[in-house]
Design an enzyme around this catalytic site. Sequence first.
Site, short mmCIF file in Angstrom:
data_model
loop_
_atom_site.label_atom_id
_atom_site.label_comp_id
_atom_site.label_asym_id
_atom_site.label_seq_id
_atom_site.Cartn_x
_atom_site.Cartn_y
_atom_site.Cartn_z
N GLU A 1 -11.62 -0.97 -0.09
CA GLU A 1 -11.10 -2.15 -0.79
C GLU A 1 -12.05 -3.34 -0.63
O GLU A 1 -12.23 -4.13 -1.56
CB GLU A 1 -9.69 -2.51 -0.27
CG GLU A 1 -8.63 -1.50 -0.69
CD GLU A 1 -7.22 -2.08 -0.63
OE1 GLU A 1 -6.42 -1.78 -1.53
OE2 GLU A 1 -6.92 -2.82 0.33
N ASP B 1 0.81 -1.30 13.98
CA ASP B 1 -0.47 -0.73 14.36
C ASP B 1 -0.62 -0.50 15.86
O ASP B 1 -1.66 -0.03 16.31
CB ASP B 1 -1.60 -1.62 13.85
CG ASP B 1 -1.75 -1.54 12.35
OD1 ASP B 1 -1.59 -0.43 11.81
OD2 ASP B 1 -2.03 -2.57 11.70
N ALA C 1 1.00 -1.08 6.11
CA ALA C 1 1.96 -2.18 6.04
C ALA C 1 3.33 -1.65 5.63
O ALA C 1 4.36 -2.07 6.15
CB ALA C 1 1.48 -3.23 5.05
#
Lengths: 403, 403
Positions: free
Chosen positions: B171, B299, B316
């Site tokens: 990304e 995480d 997420a």
Amino acid sequence: MTANKPKVVILGAGYAGMMTTKRLTQKFGTEEVEITLVNKHNYHYQTTWLHEVAAGTIEPNRSRIMISDVIDTKRVNLVHDTVVEIKKDEQRVVLENDELEYDYLVIALGFEKATFGIPGMEENAFSIESFDKSRLICEHIEYQFSRYKNEEGNDHLLTIVVGGAGFTGIEFVGELAERVPELCKKYDIDKRNVRIINIEAAPSILPGFDEELADYARKSLEFRDVEFKLGTMIKECKADRVIVGDDEEEIKTGTIVWTGGVQANSIVGNSGFELTKGRVTVDSDLRAPGHENIFILGDCSWVMDEENGRPYPPTAQLAMQEADTCANNIAALLYGGQLEDFVFDHKGTVASLGGKHAMGTVFDDKKLYGVTAKAMKNVIDDRYLFLLGGPRLVLRKGKFRPF
Amino acid sequence: MTANKPKVVILGAGYAGMMTTKRLTQKFGTEEVEITLVNKHNYHYQTTWLHEVAAGTIEPNRSRIMISDVIDTKRVNLVHDTVVEIKKDEQRVVLENDELEYDYLVIALGFEKATFGIPGMEENAFSIESFDKSRLICEHIEYQFSRYKNEEGNDHLLTIVVGGAGFTGIEFVGELAERVPELCKKYDIDKRNVRIINIEAAPSILPGFDEELADYARKSLEFRDVEFKLGTMIKECKADRVIVGDDEEEIKTGTIVWTGGVQANSIVGNSGFELTKGRVTVDSDLRAPGHENIFILGDCSWVMDEENGRPYPPTAQLAMQEADTCANNIAALLYGGQLEDFVFDHKGTVASLGGKHAMGTVFDDKKLYGVTAKAMKNVIDDRYLFLLGGPRLVLRKGKFRPF
């Protein structure tokens, strides 16, 4: 064009070079002379706005103009190249990628940083010297702010040291005073951690300028948290600190900008012209002593003020007026006639102090302060654009838009 | 509030921490529990947008939200402090400036860079790890571009090396491919002098992702001049170069960004929780093994997928769904009842590739490409904002505005 037309070559597209080129195209017909303008970039930049580019208070592109937008390329050969040497005995100019012959030469190559041998200044200090270098200062300062929250024990990243309290130094700290609160907001930084320190060897700012106005400027800047160390020499400059004053105080800093001295572009001295304090003292008709066909204008030369026996302070205003005399004198050389002596018509001087703040004198030394001075500063900036590119350029790039 | 109310302390205001806090305020009345949310900053940032901040393709502030704007401060104690250690045997959390007692603890402290001992990576590579560090990358890259024209022999300043071709790495290079032409225009730089190089040890990009989609992504990025070195290890990282592959090729570069590995915030391991590959493998009810009152989310943990015996990839989306289970299980602990097992409801995964480019899967693994995928990505981004702050937050910070 015919090979027999006299060749006029102008080196440098700053204020002096641009205006001389413009005047020559107005004065001569296409068949009379061959005009060549040599410049490193394909754009002209407004040197007097660079402190704003360096501080980040102006959109950088507003300070530059494509040369081909204001110079008629049917009339003028634009050469986008870098001058290497002027071979005056052979009437040739050596460029990086070419060579040019001339009959008349106008040297208007501008200034470069003069560091007076201060150790480390050349290597470690930035200077407001060109468009690219000014933009680098802006990015460097912002980079220091962005580093601040990511590294330990680095308060000095937020300290900006500006050497020199002449016009550029003062105008620059004025813009910084406006920029810093924006950067603090952007990077979540307490403004009290930031220091802007101006260091000047002379006992006051703006040496030679009207005392009352200089005092006004200092107070206006101090009010906006600029610190001054006056009567203080920079002894040495290191990557992350400067050493100043007789007590050799160390000031840690993330950014050092030197505005304390300039001299003629070193090509001038390297080409064998005699320098006095970094510039060529030209004759009253603006020609280099002993050279009938070479004019030296702008920040490359000193022009003596006969009234007081001192050189005129080199400014954009001076450079532009020199262009008129230079163009007239080239005409006199071509067609015969008396060369005219340069006389400076001082229209006033206004220093911007950031945001709405400014001060200066106009006409018969009338003093201006604050927003009135600022408005006058914008009028002065626009006047040059008007001379160069007419109302269209004022509209596109001007600072003061009355309509 | 009374001293007898059970104390729930949530560490970290990322996706997991924010949503858990939100769910707890929805689930419990003011008098039932005392909720405390501890975070280093007074803002929450969208970790999944940080690659855009780092590339400079988004106004940074759009990626962060003041915590007090979306969390009811009458219901939740917001503590703006940094966690130092979790003393789990004493049910206390040590902060830099305070200490907190808890009855129930939710650890959602997020990830930090894992460099797998690659020499020089820790010191010389940036990481897309926090709001401040991402903004630093953006400013660093721009600073290199601004230096380029002011220094000789420095083509490497325009080379950006990105280690890792996982989601973040891909990304990020996608955003860079959009940003570079803008920077080139701004700094008068020929785009052909710029290199974006992605280096990945695995033989293909987006390891574990659908091959057809990964192939589409690679071609889309290569078409926009991103170079890939796949099946290539980074052997060493120096200030101005990386050494890669078995032939130890040196690549000079001005910017190195490591996206090749993350692990739980080191506070977790330092506080005595057992780590597997950098994270705590939690029980199916999301509690730390052997700790009845400690949940570890996002995480910082691995949650096993019972279907295939492998942990769910940490995203997420996963973190937000964990928050629901965590809040339900805290209620079960308080009022009795069966704790629920976490089951991930995979709604799809879309990777943005910069500009209008994207690809991914939604629902029953339907593949999406190009602008359709991009629109879906924006819907996904907005869904989180909607869950967190309702339509008002979508309007203020959302990417897709249908009205």
